[in-house]
Design an enzyme around this catalytic site. Structure first.
Site, PDB file in Angstrom:
ATOM      1  N   ALA A  50      42.275  43.058  46.309  1.00 13.90           N
ATOM      2  CA  ALA A  50      43.318  43.460  45.371  1.00 13.90           C
ATOM      3  C   ALA A  50      43.460  44.974  45.210  1.00 13.90           C
ATOM      4  O   ALA A  50      44.545  45.522  45.424  1.00 13.90           O
ATOM      5  CB  ALA A  50      43.055  42.780  44.022  1.00 13.90           C
ATOM      6  N   ASP A 230      41.800  38.678  41.600  1.00 13.44           N
ATOM      7  CA  ASP A 230      43.065  39.221  42.092  1.00 13.44           C
ATOM      8  C   ASP A 230      44.086  39.357  40.975  1.00 13.44           C
ATOM      9  O   ASP A 230      45.007  40.167  41.086  1.00 13.44           O
ATOM     10  CB  ASP A 230      43.606  38.321  43.208  1.00 13.44           C
ATOM     11  CG  ASP A 230      42.754  38.447  44.457  1.00 13.44           C
ATOM     12  OD1 ASP A 230      41.689  37.800  44.527  1.00 13.44           O
ATOM     13  OD2 ASP A 230      43.125  39.233  45.342  1.00 13.44           O
TER      14      ASP A 230
HETATM   15  C1  LIG Z   1      37.918  43.380  44.682  1.00 14.99           C
HETATM   16  S1  LIG Z   1      38.773  42.377  45.799  1.00 14.99           S
HETATM   17  C2  LIG Z   1      39.381  41.087  44.871  1.00 14.99           C
HETATM   18  C3  LIG Z   1      39.649  39.826  45.671  1.00 14.99           C
HETATM   19  O1  LIG Z   1      40.532  39.977  46.836  1.00 14.99           O
HETATM   20  C4  LIG Z   1      40.114  39.047  47.864  1.00 14.99           C
HETATM   21  O2  LIG Z   1      41.175  38.308  48.411  1.00 14.99           O
HETATM   22  P1  LIG Z   1      41.749  38.662  49.896  1.00 14.99           P
HETATM   23  O3  LIG Z   1      40.565  38.806  50.801  1.00 14.99           O
HETATM   24  O4  LIG Z   1      42.649  37.485  50.248  1.00 14.99           O
HETATM   25  O5  LIG Z   1      42.539  39.937  49.711  1.00 14.99           O
HETATM   26  C5  LIG Z   1      39.159  38.132  47.136  1.00 14.99           C
HETATM   27  O6  LIG Z   1      39.877  37.191  46.341  1.00 14.99           O
HETATM   28  C6  LIG Z   1      38.440  39.148  46.259  1.00 14.99           C
HETATM   29  O7  LIG Z   1      37.594  38.568  45.328  1.00 14.99           O
END
Ligand SMILES: CSC[C@H]1O[C@H](OP(=O)(O)O)[C@H](O)[C@@H]1O
Length: 340
Positions: A50, A230
């Site tokens: 995020a 997120d």
């Molecule tokens: C601090 S990152 C937050 C969050 O983002 C990731 O999702 P993605 O890899 O699909 O961008 C994941 O949900 C993390 O926990």
């Protein structure tokens, strides 16, 4: 640690992104010279997490800011890349305000300053989250197990991370956390990214499949669970990578404290509950042909939500840069802090 996100040059420069789809076997970079390049990088998770998505989008607008109209159009376009992480929209709104505020004659330079400020601020938010989270987990016995899901480290943020920043701070303080990292199907951010980051930093890490985490808790190996987010609604419901909700249920059943770590830029206080959080749906092939290996019949139908929502009642505490709060208290705490 390789640079996740780096602007190269001055106002006429470009955005260099570590291509996370190639990790852990290849360290390669994408040089993004157009807004479309950045949109594609976000969409296919070459850059992900995020906060990192928000920082990258902020820089992305600088690639097409020859006029206020083109810059605003770039904001609108980048906002269509992924729907769940509210940091993307927070960062683009901040850039939109900068577009309105600054003279068109030096717009790119002004927006680049704003993007760099967003990047630097996230670095500091991560450090504060690490400190507050480590304080909250300070009573864990030395060598206690800490389970985490997906990736929330330097690859996902502008600094050391959110949940991983807490783990790294515990490590720095000598608590010797034994991390259990969920592989995190289908895109394996835990296996590919979290294990890579923790092993690079010398943290004791054990890779497990997502379906093992309840058993690992049942065996008494886990003293706490800490994950990222997120988008967090005003009541403390938290959207995070798919599989987080199941880990929270297992943690509750096994009486293991469950923490969510996120900066204030991950909160969407316009939403009263997590039911309103948009959940990204992703392609069948991520499940049926992950990393190019066909593991289901061609054409198999799938259901592939990228995120789920953990209700506030399953969350012990939310770790922010302003401290650790119960889910029902965090909105008021952040709002009062912003009002100061
Ligand atoms: C601090 S990152 C937050 C969050 O983002 C990731 O999702 P993605 O890899 O699909 O961008 C994941 O949900 C993390 O926990």
């Amino acid at each position: 640690m390789a640079n996740t996100i780096e602007w190269i040059g001055d106002a006429g420069g470009f955005l260099r992104l570590l291509d996370q789809t190639k990790l852990p076997t290849e360290t390669t970079y994408l040089d993004c010279r157009t807004v479309e390049d950045v949109w594609q990088a976000i969409k296919r998770l070459s850059v992900r997490g995020a906060p990192a998505i928000g920082v990258s989008a902020a820089y992305g607008v600088c690639l097409d800011a020859g006029s206020k109209e083109s810059a605003l159009a770039a904001c609108d376009y980048l906002a269509t890349s992924r729907p769940t992480a509210v940091n993307l929209f927070w960062a683009l709104d901040r850039i939109r305000h900068a577009i309105e505020k600054h003279e068109a004659s030096r717009l790119v330079a002004s927006l680049l300053e704003e993007a760099k400020a967003i990047h630097a601020e996230d670095h500091d938010l991560c450090a504060a989250i690490g400190r507050h989270g480590a304080d909250a987990l300070a009573d864990l016995p030395t060598g206690a197990g800490v389970l985490t899901h997906c990736n929330t480290g330097a690859l996902a943020t502008g600094g050391d991370g959110t949940a991983l920043a807490v783990i790294l701070e515990l490590h720095r303080r000598g608590h010797e956390p034994k991390v259990y990292a969920d592989e995190t199907r289908p895109l394996l951010q835990g296996a590919r990214l979290t294990m890579w980051e923790l092993m690079e930093r010398g943290v004791d890490a054990t890779l497990i499949t997502d379906s093992m985490n309840a058993q690992v808790m049942r065996e008494g190996r886990v003293g706490a669970v800490i994950v990222g987010a997120d988008r967090i609604a005003a009541n403390g419901d938290a959207a995070n990578k798919i599989g987080t909700y199941a880990a929270a249920i297992a943690a509750r059943y096994h009486k293991v404290p469950f923490y969510v770590a996120a900066p204030s830029t991950t909160f969407d206080l316009t939403l009263t509950s997590g039911d309103q959080i948009p959940i990204e749906q992703r392609a069948d092939e991520e499940i049926t042909c992950g990393f190019g290996k066909q593991t289901a019949p061609v054409g198999a139908k799938t259901y592939n939500p990228a995120f789920d929502v953990t209700p506030a009642e399953l969350i012990t505490g939310i770790v922010t840069e302003r401290g650790v709060f119960k889910p029902g208290e965090v909105a008021a705490a952040l709002s009062s802090a912003q009002a100061k």
